[in-house]
Design an enzyme around this catalytic site. Structure first.
Site, PDB file in Angstrom:
ATOM      1  N   SER A  10       0.777  -1.237   0.000  1.00 55.35           N
ATOM      2  CA  SER A  10       0.000   0.000   0.000  1.00 55.35           C
ATOM      3  C   SER A  10       0.806   1.283   0.000  1.00 55.35           C
ATOM      4  CB  SER A  10      -0.968  -0.004   1.178  1.00 55.35           C
ATOM      5  OG  SER A  10      -2.030  -0.886   0.920  1.00 55.35           O
ATOM      6  N   GLY A  57       3.004  -0.741   3.928  1.00 57.06           N
ATOM      7  CA  GLY A  57       2.309  -1.659   3.035  1.00 57.06           C
ATOM      8  C   GLY A  57       2.459  -3.114   3.424  1.00 57.06           C
TER       9      GLY A  57
END
Length: 389
Positions: free
Chosen positions: A104, A344
């Site tokens: 992410s 992430g």
């Protein structure tokens, strides 16, 4: 579970965590022997500093196979760190500065492109999604005429997430079209009314990526490469092409478990398309430092006005003190002030880190997504130690 996001990980990232396992697995005894031979990853004649000690603990105590980090001080000097092993099958060392899937953190790259388009007068942050994607954001109680671009970037749209809805058996090898991900998500009702609060959803960023493509007429990957990667000279950062399931440069293998006490399985090769604008990219900890550091400098990637918008935050909730900007997260430091980054998770890899306004930066990666969020907090503690020393 399939693409699952927990509230705790939502503080920083979306988590791509399928349960499909590769045939190859590593027995706990092999892991223990490999780790014992690889930690600490510093010279025997020097005492490890706090960052190295933190990485060592992530391997020895928390059980991650490998860890790597790059720390940059306020004068631009960088140091790489490693701990553990990079390949459980061979016992090979973790390559310093190796590539990892950054999950992410991709969202920040996507947000930068959208905000650049805002600065160019091609996108209005407060315009409805339907202005750019007519009829796309439609579903059970969902209407793109009532959701703004800003709400997508800040996770205040209330749109449901597609994570957890994908077919687990095919997630590793199947290619997903971005529109397919949106349609899957919007079979669910909204989580809350647009603008009511923060609620992490990767659906927001798939829609943001589609807006980039509609406005520019070019693929999102090309726009990220042209506008960010090449501009900053991020030589080890890429958006994998359709069908590319490999990590092309030197890298540690990525592993996952089907259950908290299950064996580690090699998940390095996978089709990352289920992440797309929300989680598909590959990079290094050093390139992430360069990216987040440059992002905080006005006019380096964003004009001052758009950078100010990006850094305007809403509370994420809980007791973390973190705030969500437009594609970026602010986190308090134990030594005072904050750092800006994202983080992430994607099968095989978890990353945490960011940069300060004073020019310091640190990013850390481990080669499995911890089942226990306490381990992720340990990772964040190492980032704090790196930025506060």
């Amino acid at each position: 579970m399939a693409l699952a996001l927990t509230l705790s990980t939502a503080v920083a990232v979306g988590a791509l965590t399928p349960s499909a396992a590769s045939p190859a697995s590593a027995a706990p005894a092999v892991l223990a022997a490999s780790v014992a031979s690889a930690v600490p990853a510093v010279s025997a004649v020097s005492a490890p500093d706090g960052v190295q000690q933190g990485l060592n603990a992530l391997v020895r105590t928390d059980g991650v196979p490998g860890a790597l980090a790059t720390v940059r001080d306020g004068r631009g000097r960088s140091r790489d760190y490693t701990a553990g092993v990079g390949d459980l099958a061979t016992g090979a060392a973790v390559p310093a500065g190796g590539q990892v899937r950054i999950g992410s953190n991709t969202k920040t790259f996507t947000a930068v492109v959208v905000l650049q388009l805002v600065g160019e007068g091609k996108v209005d942050l407060d315009a409805p999604v339907d202005t750019y994607l007519p009829g796309v954001a439609r579903g059970e109680g969902v209407d793109g005429r009532g959701v703004t671009v800003r709400q997508l970037l800040q996770h205040t749209s209330g749109l449901p997430d597609y994570e957890g809805l994908l077919d687990e058996a095919s997630l590793r090898s199947r290619y997903f079209e971005p529109r397919e991900l949106v349609d899957l998500a919007l079979r669910q009702p909204p989580v809350f009314d647009p603008g009511a609060r923060f609620g992490y959803s990767s659906t927001n960023y798939v829609l943001a990526g589609l807006i980039v493509q509609r406005v520019t007429g070019r693929p999102l990957a090309e726009e990220i490469d042209r506008r960010i990667v090449r501009r900053l000279g991020l030589r080890h950062t890429s958006f994998p092409a359709v069908g590319d399931r490999t990590i092309r440069e030197a890298h540690p293998r990525g592993y996952r478990r089907d259950s908290a006490d299950g064996p580690l399985t090699d998940f390095t090769e996978m089709d990352p398309s289920a992440g797309w604008a929300a989680g598909q990219m590959i990079s290094t900890t050093a390139d992430l430092n360069r990216f987040f550091g440059a992002l905080l400098v006005p006019d380096r990637l964003l004009p001052s006005a758009q950078l100010a918008q990006m850094r305007t935050t809403v509370p994420i909730g809980g007791d973390s003190g973190a705030g969500a900007g437009l594609g970026i997260i602010s986190r308090p430091l134990s030594c005072g002030g904050v750092y800006w980054g994202h983080g992430g998770d994607i099968p095989g890899y978890e990353t945490r880190g960011g940069a300060t306004d004073g020019g310091r930066a640190a990013n850390i990666a481990v080669t499995t997504v911890p089942a226990d969020y306490a381990v992720t907090r340990h990772l964040e503690d190492v980032v704090d130690a790196a930025l506060c020393r």
